[in-house]
Design an enzyme around this catalytic site. Structure first.
Site, short mmCIF file in Angstrom:
data_model
loop_
_atom_site.label_atom_id
_atom_site.label_comp_id
_atom_site.label_asym_id
_atom_site.label_seq_id
_atom_site.Cartn_x
_atom_site.Cartn_y
_atom_site.Cartn_z
N GLU A 132 -47.07 14.95 -13.40
CA GLU A 132 -48.35 14.28 -13.11
C GLU A 132 -49.50 15.03 -13.78
O GLU A 132 -50.37 14.42 -14.40
CB GLU A 132 -48.60 14.22 -11.59
N HIS A 154 -46.70 1.30 -7.72
CA HIS A 154 -45.80 0.15 -7.53
C HIS A 154 -46.48 -0.98 -6.77
O HIS A 154 -45.86 -1.64 -5.95
CB HIS A 154 -44.51 0.59 -6.81
N ASP A 163 -45.63 4.06 -15.11
CA ASP A 163 -44.43 4.36 -14.35
C ASP A 163 -43.18 4.10 -15.19
O ASP A 163 -42.26 4.93 -15.22
CB ASP A 163 -44.40 3.51 -13.07
N ASP A 166 -49.11 8.90 -14.95
CA ASP A 166 -47.99 8.94 -14.02
C ASP A 166 -47.01 10.01 -14.46
O ASP A 166 -46.94 10.36 -15.64
CB ASP A 166 -47.27 7.59 -13.94
N GLY A 167 -46.29 10.52 -13.48
CA GLY A 167 -45.23 11.48 -13.73
C GLY A 167 -43.99 11.04 -12.97
O GLY A 167 -44.09 10.39 -11.93
N ASP A 177 -51.60 7.93 -9.11
CA ASP A 177 -51.00 7.67 -7.80
C ASP A 177 -50.58 8.98 -7.13
O ASP A 177 -49.89 8.99 -6.13
CB ASP A 177 -49.84 6.67 -7.89
#
Length: 149
Positions: free
Chosen positions: A48, A125, A135, A8-9, A70
């Site tokens: 990301e 999420h 996240d 994740d970023g 994501d």
């Protein structure tokens, strides 16, 4: 060797201070490793990509990897042949403009050439424990860099 990676970023502003994170699961040993970092001024796409690069650098060549992200931007570059087309067009996108983040795409392309990576999109999420942890770590790193001088 087989691994599962979640990435994740995060960026506070785009551009702004950013954070990235990755979780690597070694499917043979069950070991889990968390990686994270950030930058004072960056974009969410760069974070990301940095998460994926950092994780892939930690696993051996010739490994098989399922990489969950994501980020459609990251996944589609490999699953929809964007990267192949960008290289064929001299690093120009479909509108003829220079491809953004070429430095990171080149690094990812090199890492991908020595590993069997299957990109999978995961809704952010949505309750996946590894995605939620990534996240949280990425946001924490972005906040840390925002508050640094």
């Amino acid at each position: 060797m087989k691994f599962v990676i979640y990435t994740d970023g995060s960026c506070l502003g785009n551009p702004g201070s950013g954070g990235w994170s990755a979780i690597i699961v070694d499917c043979e040993s069950g070991e889990i490793e968390e990686l994270k970092g950030g930058e004072k001024s960056t974009t969410n796409n760069r974070m990301e990509m940095t998460a994926a690069i950092s994780a892939l650098k930690k696993i051996p060549n010739d490994s098989t990897v399922e990489l969950f992200t994501d980020s459609a931007y990251l996944k589609n570059a490999f699953t929809q042949n964007w990267l192949v087309n960008w290289k064929r067009k001299g690093w120009r996108n479909s509108t003829g403009k220079p491809v953004l983040n070429q430095d990171l795409w080149l690094e990812l392309d090199k890492l991908m050439s020595t590993r069997n990576v299957n990109f999978k999109w995961i809704k952010g999420h949505a309750g996946n424990v590894y995605n939620e942890r990534c996240d949280e770590m990425a946001r924490d790193e972005a906040t840390k860099f925002k508050n640094s001088r």
